[in-house]
Motif scaffolding. Sequence first.
Motif, PDB file in Angstrom:
ATOM      1  N   ASP A   1       0.067  -5.571  -8.244  1.00 36.83           N
ATOM      2  CA  ASP A   1      -0.786  -4.373  -8.321  1.00 36.83           C
ATOM      3  C   ASP A   1      -2.189  -4.715  -8.820  1.00 36.83           C
ATOM      4  O   ASP A   1      -3.196  -4.258  -8.253  1.00 36.83           O
ATOM      5  N   ASP A   2      -2.270  -5.531  -9.867  1.00 37.08           N
ATOM      6  CA  ASP A   2      -3.570  -5.841 -10.465  1.00 37.08           C
ATOM      7  C   ASP A   2      -4.484  -6.592  -9.507  1.00 37.08           C
ATOM      8  O   ASP A   2      -5.717  -6.501  -9.608  1.00 37.08           O
ATOM      9  N   ASN A   3      -3.881  -7.330  -8.579  1.00 36.03           N
ATOM     10  CA  ASN A   3      -4.686  -8.152  -7.674  1.00 36.03           C
ATOM     11  C   ASN A   3      -4.688  -7.635  -6.233  1.00 36.03           C
ATOM     12  O   ASN A   3      -5.117  -8.350  -5.326  1.00 36.03           O
ATOM     13  N   HIS A   4      -4.201  -6.414  -6.037  1.00 35.48           N
ATOM     14  CA  HIS A   4      -4.259  -5.741  -4.733  1.00 35.48           C
ATOM     15  C   HIS A   4      -3.636  -6.604  -3.634  1.00 35.48           C
ATOM     16  O   HIS A   4      -4.198  -6.765  -2.548  1.00 35.48           O
ATOM     17  N   LEU A   5      -2.437  -7.126  -3.898  1.00 31.33           N
ATOM     18  CA  LEU A   5      -1.822  -8.081  -2.977  1.00 31.33           C
ATOM     19  C   LEU A   5      -0.897  -7.434  -1.952  1.00 31.33           C
ATOM     20  O   LEU A   5      -0.657  -8.009  -0.894  1.00 31.33           O
ATOM     21  N   ASN A   6      -0.372  -6.267  -2.252  1.00 29.94           N
ATOM     22  CA  ASN A   6       0.589  -5.631  -1.352  1.00 29.94           C
ATOM     23  C   ASN A   6      -0.125  -5.112  -0.102  1.00 29.94           C
ATOM     24  O   ASN A   6      -0.985  -4.222  -0.181  1.00 29.94           O
ATOM     25  N   LEU A   7       0.237  -5.656   1.058  1.00 32.30           N
ATOM     26  CA  LEU A   7      -0.416  -5.274   2.310  1.00 32.30           C
ATOM     27  C   LEU A   7       0.372  -4.233   3.100  1.00 32.30           C
ATOM     28  O   LEU A   7      -0.033  -3.863   4.212  1.00 32.30           O
ATOM     29  N   ALA A   8       1.490  -3.759   2.555  1.00 31.28           N
ATOM     30  CA  ALA A   8       2.299  -2.778   3.279  1.00 31.28           C
ATOM     31  C   ALA A   8       1.519  -1.471   3.433  1.00 31.28           C
ATOM     32  O   ALA A   8       0.923  -0.966   2.477  1.00 31.28           O
ATOM     33  N   LEU A   9       1.519  -0.934   4.647  1.00 30.00           N
ATOM     34  CA  LEU A   9       0.831   0.325   4.907  1.00 30.00           C
ATOM     35  C   LEU A   9       1.814   1.485   4.797  1.00 30.00           C
ATOM     36  O   LEU A   9       1.722   2.335   3.924  1.00 30.00           O
ATOM     37  N   TYR A  10       2.798   1.491   5.682  1.00 31.18           N
ATOM     38  CA  TYR A  10       3.824   2.534   5.647  1.00 31.18           C
ATOM     39  C   TYR A  10       5.230   1.961   5.446  1.00 31.18           C
ATOM     40  O   TYR A  10       6.111   2.625   4.937  1.00 31.18           O
TER      41      TYR A  10
END
Length: 498
Positions: free
Chosen positions: A234-243
Motif C-alpha cells: 500500500d505504501d508504495n502503490h504496488l498493487n496493479l489490480a483494477l477490478y
Amino acid sequence: MSCTTILVGKKASYDGSTLVARNDDSPSGSFMPKKFTVVTPDKQPKVYRSVISHVEIELPDNPLRYTSLPNAVDGEGIWAACGVNELNVSMTATETIASNERVLGADPLVVYSPAKGRKNTANYVPEKIGGIGEEDIVTIVLPYIKSAREGVIRLGELLSKYGTYEMNAIAFQDENEIWWLESIGGHHWMAKKVPDDCYVVAPNQLGLDSFDFEDAFNEQKNYLCSSDLKEFIDDNHLNLALYKAFNPRDTFGTHSDLDHIYNTPRAWVAQKYFNPNTSKWEGDDADYTPLSDNLPWCRIPERKITVEDIKWVLSNHYQHTPYDPYTNGAKELYRPIGISRTDVLALVQIRPYMPDALKAIKWIAFGSNVFNTFVGMYANITKTPKYLANTTGDVDSHNFYWASRLLGVIADAHFNRCLPNIDHYQTAVMSKNHELINRFDKEFENYLNNKETSGTLFCEKANEEIAKMLEEQTTKALNKVVYSASCLMKNSFSRSDA
C-alpha cells in the motif's frame, strides 16, 4: 543462477510422494563441478560467513545432519544446492527470479560493496556487508528445521533480518507438504503451499499468481508472508489490480521481452507435456504460447507424474517443436530447459509409505540433462559413495560428474548418431536403479532385526551397490559414445591399408 524447478504434490505423484526437483544451472559461458556429500553436525559451522556478501550469521546449536550438493572447487562458497536432513525434510535453493523496478526501488537489494581507500585516511570508506543469497541459504536453514513450514518461517526471518542481494525462490518439502517461497526486493517475501493435486513449473520468474492475505495473517493454512507485506504494497502503490483479485505476479514480477525468450517458453513446454489435452498449445487460437505471461502457477496434471516424467521435462530441448537446436533449420529463439551449463539436477522423493530410515530418495544427475542419467540414492546416510563424492576441478572419467560432462560434450557434436547409445544408457541405469531400490526396500525389515545394523549403515551399503552399477553403466556408455563419435571424425578415410 539460471535454473528450472518442478514441484509435484503428493496426490499428483505416482506413488503418493512429494517430489521436488531443480536444475542448478551456471551463468552463460561457465559451469561448476559438483559433488554429493553429507554434512554431519560436527562439520556445521557455529558462525557462518558468506564468501560473496561477507555477512556473518550466528547459527543455532544442535544442527541436524543433512545431504548436500556443494561446489567441488573452492573460491565461491558452499552453494549446497539441495539437501535432505535426518528428519526427512528437504529444500532446494535457489530458483533465481526477478522483480520490477518499482519493487526494487521500494526495497533495494542488500548488495556487498568492498572497502575503498586506505584505513585511517580521510577518503577511506569501509566495506558494506551484503545480505544472504544462493551461496548460503541451504547451509543456514536446512539443519535447523523439522518441517517444510518451519523452513519457510526460518528463511523468512533471515530475509527480514539480513536481507538478500538477489531475488530468489526456494522450495521446502516434507512427506506431507511442499511450500514455495519467493523473495520480494531486499527484505520481503511471500510463500504458498503447493496444492496436493497439482504440479508447479518455475522458470526464473516470480510465479505466484494468487495470494490470500486473510489466510496469511490468520489461520496460515496455505499462505505465509512478511509481517508488513500489506503495508509495503500500500505504501508504495504496488498493487496493479483494477477490478480483479490481487495478483503477485503483476505486482512484484516482470513481463519483459527477455522473459519471452528466456523464461515463459520453458513453462509453456513443460505444461504442454503434463497437460497436452487440457489446453491448446499451438496455432492462431492457442490458449497459451511461449510468449504467454498468464500461464498458471500450478495445474492439475492429466495423469500422475513419475520421476521419469520430471527427468524428461528437465531435459527438454523443445524436441518435436520448431525450436529444437538439434533439428536442421531450427529457430533458435528460446532458452531450452535441458541446457549445456546444467551443473546438477536433484530430485527429492519423500515416500510416506516407507519407514523413516528409507523415506527419502535423492535422485541426482550431473551435467547436461539431455545426455545424463538420474541415479537414486537413499538420503539417510553419513557418507556418500566415492564415485559421486570425489569430484575435483580436473576432468576425470572416474567420477560421475566428469563422466556425465564428457558424455554430453561428445554426444552433442554427433547427436543423431550417439542418441541411441544415450537412450540405452538412461533406460538401463533407471531400470536397474528401480530394481535395486525395490530389493533393498524389501530387505530392510530383515536388517532391522539385526540390532548391530543401523538404518543408516543399511542405506550406505545400498548406495555403494547402486554406485557400482552406475559406474559400470556409465563407463559402458562412455565407451560406446567415444566409438560412435570417433567413426565420424572429419579426418577419416574410407580406404584401409593395402
